[in-house]
Write an enzyme that holds these catalytic residues in place. Structure first.
Site, PDB file in Angstrom:
ATOM      1  CB  CYS A 293      34.892  73.209  22.897  1.00 62.60           C
ATOM      2  SG  CYS A 293      35.278  73.926  21.272  1.00 62.60           S
TER       3      CYS A 293
ATOM      4  CG  HIS B 293      39.138  71.155  23.992  1.00 63.26           C
ATOM      5  ND1 HIS B 293      38.100  70.273  23.729  1.00 63.26           N
ATOM      6  CD2 HIS B 293      38.984  72.176  23.112  1.00 63.26           C
ATOM      7  CE1 HIS B 293      37.362  70.736  22.727  1.00 63.26           C
ATOM      8  NE2 HIS B 293      37.881  71.892  22.338  1.00 63.26           N
TER       9      HIS B 293
ATOM     10  CD  GLU C 144      38.473  67.830  26.224  1.00 64.52           C
ATOM     11  OE1 GLU C 144      37.995  67.995  25.084  1.00 64.52           O
ATOM     12  OE2 GLU C 144      38.526  68.737  27.071  1.00 64.52           O
TER      13      GLU C 144
END
Length: 222
Positions: free
Chosen positions: A85, A194, A196
């Site tokens: 990002c 994302h 994560e």
């Protein structure tokens, strides 16, 4: 593997990235934007957030952080670098990756579980995935639309450097539905969604993002 996660003023996904690194079986090393030393890490993650409040342009100020001098030099030597990002925006501002990320075409912040297709599983960050495999990870951005001139886009396509592509409706107007790209060498990857936030069943849409944090060790073992 020792993976450094950089915190810039305004980073908000650095702790999540560190946790994902650990869940992926690696050691997370906290790096500060003012550091002049990468502490001998095996790879670096530039996390999401709003570094320096997104002033000027997203990532434009972070690109001049002392730590980025080290990251740019190390990336040139082949160090694996993943920008997520805002990290993707910083990589483009640093000219480690071509193109730019601009305001979403619908002019609204997007936050959703996004289907993504892995187009290149030959990078250090994507080798755990099947080529052409589809995963669901979190997307959250206001300036996530990837743009580049036609020549650059054609080169990325022709050289197999599109790492990930949005499946279904384009969430931000990104050209050619591009969600992530890599550099010519393949060690630097920028990804707008994302991974994560998709490493545990308890939180997020599942564990489809975990492969980004297990791929490095898998490549070493192979």
């Amino acid at each position: 593997m020792r993976i450094g996660v950089v915190t810039f003023p305004g980073s908000l996904d650095d702790v999540d990235a560190q946790r994902a690194v650990r869940i992926g079986g690696n050691e997370a090393v906290a790096l500060w934007h003012g550091d002049h030393d990468l502490q001998g890490v095996d790879a670096v993650v530039l996390p999401g957030g709003f570094s320096y409040g997104d002033y000027l342009r997203c990532g434009a100020i972070s690109r001049f952080s002392p730590v980025m001098t080290e990251v740019i030099e190390a990336a040139g030597r082949g160090l694996p670098v993943l920008g997520i990002c805002n990290g993707f925006q910083i990589l483009c501002e640093s000219h480690l990756l071509p193109g730019a990320l601009i305001r979403n075409d619908h002019r609204k912040f997007a936050c959703l579980d996004q289907r993504v297709r892995i187009e290149n599983n030959h990078t250090p960050w994507t080798s755990s995935y099947a080529d052409g495999g589809e995963i669901t990870i979190v997307l959250k951005n206001g300036e996530g639309s990837y743009v580049a001139d036609t020549e650059t886009l054609d080169r990325l396509e022709g050289e197999g450097r599109v790492v990930a592509r949005y499946v279904g409706e384009n969430p931000n107007g990104s050209q050619r539905h591009i969600a992530g790209i890599t550099n010519e060498r393949g060690n630097v990857v920028g990804l707008m969604p994302h991974p994560e936030h998709a490493v545990e069943d308890l939180c997020g849409p599942g564990t489809d993002g975990l492969g980004f944090f297990t791929s490095l060790a898998a490549q070493v073992l192979s």
